[in-house]
Design an enzyme around this catalytic site. Structure first.
Site, PDB file in Angstrom:
ATOM      1  N   HIS A   1       5.481   8.535   0.259  1.00 22.51           N
ATOM      2  CA  HIS A   1       4.865   8.245   1.549  1.00 22.51           C
ATOM      3  C   HIS A   1       5.047   9.401   2.529  1.00 22.51           C
ATOM      4  O   HIS A   1       4.306   9.501   3.510  1.00 22.51           O
ATOM      5  CB  HIS A   1       5.428   6.946   2.127  1.00 22.51           C
ATOM      6  CG  HIS A   1       4.862   5.723   1.469  1.00 22.51           C
ATOM      7  ND1 HIS A   1       3.651   5.178   1.836  1.00 22.51           N
ATOM      8  CD2 HIS A   1       5.315   4.942   0.448  1.00 22.51           C
ATOM      9  CE1 HIS A   1       3.381   4.116   1.089  1.00 22.51           C
ATOM     10  NE2 HIS A   1       4.380   3.957   0.238  1.00 22.51           N
TER      11      HIS A   1
ATOM     12  N   GLU B   1      -4.705  -0.164   2.016  1.00 20.97           N
ATOM     13  CA  GLU B   1      -3.390   0.246   2.518  1.00 20.97           C
ATOM     14  C   GLU B   1      -3.094  -0.197   3.947  1.00 20.97           C
ATOM     15  O   GLU B   1      -2.017  -0.778   4.152  1.00 20.97           O
ATOM     16  CB  GLU B   1      -3.222   1.770   2.383  1.00 20.97           C
ATOM     17  CG  GLU B   1      -1.809   2.175   2.771  1.00 20.97           C
ATOM     18  CD  GLU B   1      -1.597   3.691   2.704  1.00 20.97           C
ATOM     19  OE1 GLU B   1      -0.454   4.101   2.923  1.00 20.97           O
ATOM     20  OE2 GLU B   1      -2.542   4.436   2.448  1.00 20.97           O
TER      21      GLU B   1
END
Length: 688
Positions: free
Chosen positions: A212, A349
């Site tokens: 991430h 997402e």
């Protein structure tokens, strides 16, 4: 590079004031008095002289116009920071942009120094790390291992008093290693504890954080809009779920039950026993059989209902069934075979490049929030988010796999509507794979048998022990490991000319937790990628050997747990390359499923696909560092190095006549399977 590496000093001991020594007391950052916070400015001269006398290295910071940090208002310095909270994501995006727009490294150092003591430390670390990764003049700087900086997010807090005591009383060269006990979160009365070695593995959680970091959901468009970003979000998480399910089968546990009914109680409890260093408060626990509640967190500006999640999910399902999503102008974006999964990844997402956040919402991120705040949805008890609210801790919780199982089901819904691969797409005329197998690196070991065991390793936590001792302070932890091995593939090229191909190696379980054979329709969902590589095939028979540590999925232990500090960066070209952009990747020690003492059988699959259909038109440096974990992380500043869909050839459904793996393989000479066995030895071996 020397100036750029000075940024590393700002990442150490995140809660200590910047003027305190770094690098085991050897480095001091010289601040302008105006950069000191209100608490320390009146005694600035005394502080600077007291802490800088013994420094071997001094880093001067020039004065610049102080930036406006109002974007971080409402995010306490001594509080939690979560990439799933919209207010926090917006602040992170603003900070990343602030760091990226600085004209040179020296100015960046000044601006970052000013920010450091005024912002939440996790927000600061994340923003600076992302910026360093994406600036041309800093992209060769090491991003430190986050376990070294925030050990509280990975390590049993019961060891911290022992670490500080050892560091305060004993000289560095004589300090003992403090052991972190395995399985400290629950007893064996809890069935889910059989997978604690997977969920709570330090390397696994660090991979999730670093992924991430490389693929942030918000920030400048150039940082977020990477090649096939949405597809990689799908694929990396899908492979996590497959690997977790395989290890569940090894432990005689059922596959993950997808969290598709948002109204039913969450039967799994989780008591993390972790402390946040920023607040010195524990991550809240979740009792068994709690149900999701609407979240109204005024302070975090987070408002989301369970009905929102259901509505967003249903709209995404509808878009998949119709074959298109709508952008904000009402135009159709087709979910075709080539780009459909990439678009869906951005939608689900949802990252800042989602085509229509009003219509499709933020299912993945807000789902994490609703679960993370289930214990205190309206903040009446002043409790912060649970482990599901933080990318460094989310994978510790059993509900992470149920939630992402549901997310994966959405992507599979789209994949299952695509046309099955044709014989031309699967085949490779003139290339025959005649055999595939594995062999342990030790001599006189049986073929096609892999060995796993426990290993005890060490990590230096000194840089994360704020106001703690100088010098190294080591903790040891126990993790799964496998004996080194190699894949061996025999390939015949009867085209009469040298050809290139892509060797793809996968494994999948043969049976479920009950020992019942899996149909191919079931098994296809549990194939995990072990290695993908480009191979050159000479005419005739070729023997290809790929070592386990060459896997395109993993990074080695030394890169997962690398050292930090301005003095720890190597100077040699090759060694320095290992430090660049290299923290992203599945940990090598978790490449092989755990297996069982009696052995667990797997199908090993190898194929050599047609390179002409695989190749991506771009120039690549064969000696470029960090290309070894491209399957999960891509290549830095490049396109994803494989034109095929991620997960090929198992990402699409097949004709109903194909009921076994053999049915799938037999028509294609460029594919071959073998049965291998993974045996687990319940012993602990210390890393040498």
């Amino acid at each position: 590079m020397t100036d750029a590496n000075n940024l590393l000093a700002l990442l150490q001991r995140p809660l200590e004031p910047t003027f305190l020594p770094k690098d085991d007391g050897k480095t001091v950052i010289d601040l302008p008095d105006e950069f000191l916070t209100d608490r320390y400015r009146p005694i600035g001269a005394e502080l600077q002289s007291r802490f800088s006398n013994d420094a071997e290295q001094r880093i001067p910071v020039r004065q610049v116009a102080t930036p406006d940090l109002s974007f971080a208002n409402g995010i306490p310095r001594r509080g939690g920071f979560s990439l799933f909270i919209p207010k926090h994501r917006d602040a992170a995006a603003a900070l990343i942009n602030l760091f990226l727009e600085q004209p040179d490294v020296q100015t960046l150092m000044s601006v970052a120094t000013y920010c450091r003591d005024r912002l939440n430390p996790v927000l600061f670390q994340y923003g600076l790390a992302v910026a360093v990764q994406h600036r041309e003049d800093t992209k060769n700087v090491t991003i430190p291992s986050i376990v070294s900086l925030f050990p509280d997010q990975f390590v049993d807090p019961a060891v911290f008093p022992k670490l500080r005591e050892e560091g305060s009383v004993v000289q560095a060269e004589s300090r003992m290693v403090i052991d972190i006990p395995p399985n400290f979160t629950a007893s064996d009365r809890e069935d889910e504890q059989r997978l604690a070695y997977f969920r709570e593995d330090i390397g696994v959680n660090m991979h999730h954080w670093h992924w991430h970091l490389v693929y942030p959901g918000d920030g400048p468009d150039a940082v977020v809009r990477k090649d096939r970003r949405g597809e990689l979000f799908y694929y990396m998480h899908s492979q996590l779920i497959a690997r977790y399910n395989i290890d569940r089968f090894c432990a005689k546990l059922k596959k993950v039950r997808h969290f598709t009914n948002f109204r039913e109680p969450i039967v799994e409890a989780y008591f993390p026993k972790m402390l946040r260093s920023q607040t010195n408060r524990a991550y809240p626990a979740r009792a068994a059989n709690v149900t999701l509640q609407d979240v109204e967190r005024v302070g975090d500006n987070t408002f989301v209902t369970v009905n929102d999640l259901e509505r967003w999910r249903d709209r995404i399902h509808e878009a998949i069934d119709q074959g298109f999503v709508l952008d904000k102008a009402g135009n159709r974006i087709m979910l075709d075979e080539e780009r459909g999964i990439d678009i869906l990844g951005d939608v689900v997402e949802a990252s800042s490049i989602t085509p229509n956040d009003k219509l499709y919402g933020s299912l993945h991120n807000m789902g994490h929030n609703v679960i993370a705040f289930v214990h205190d949805p309206d903040n009446r008890y002043l409790e912060d988010y649970g482990v599901m609210g933080d990318v460094t801790t989310a994978m510790r919780d059993p509900i992470f796999y149920r939630w992402h199982g549901m997310i994966d089901g959405i992507f599979r819904r789209h994949k299952d509507q695509l046309t099955p691969y044709t014989a031309q797409q699967l085949g490779n005329p003139g290339v025959t794979v005649s055999s595939v197998g594995v062999q342990l690196s030790r001599p006189n070991t049986p073929a096609n048998v892999l060995l796993t065991f426990w290993q005890r390793s060490q990590v230096d936590l000194a840089a994360g022990l704020d106001f703690g001792p100088q010098g190294n302070v080591f903790a040891s932890f126990t993790h799964l490991q496998h004996a080194p091995f190699s894949f061996r593939v025999e390939v015949n090229n009867d085209s009469g000319a040298i050809r290139k191909g892509t060797l793809r190696i996968w494994i999948a379980p043969k049976v479920d937790e009950r020992g019942t054979p899996l149909t191919f329709r079931e098994q296809r969902l549990y194939f995990v990628e072990m290695d993908t590589s480009t191979v050159t095939l000479n005419p005739g028979m070729n023997t290809i050997v790929r070592r386990s540590d060459q896997s395109s999925v993993t990074i080695p232990y030394d890169r997962t747990f690398r050292a930090i500090g301005t003095k720890s960066v190597p100077t040699g070209t090759d060694e320095l390359g290992q430090f660049r952009f290299c923290g992203c990747g599945w940990p090598q020690h978790m490449l092989v499923p755990k297996g069982a003492p009696e052995g667990v059988q797997f199908d090993l699959f190898a194929m050599v696909s047609d390179y002409e259909q695989d190749a991506v038109a771009q120039e690549l440096d064969p000696n470029a560092p960090c290309s070894d974990s491209h399957s999960f992380c891509g290549l830095r500043d490049k396109k994803y190095p494989d034109r095929r869909a991620m997960g090929y050839p198992f990402d699409r459904s097949t004709d109903r006549t194909i009921t076994t793996l053999e049915d799938f393989v037999s028509p294609n000479a460029n594919m071959k399977t073998a049965t291998i066995q993974v045996k687990f030895n319940n012993t602990v071996i210390a890393r040498t």
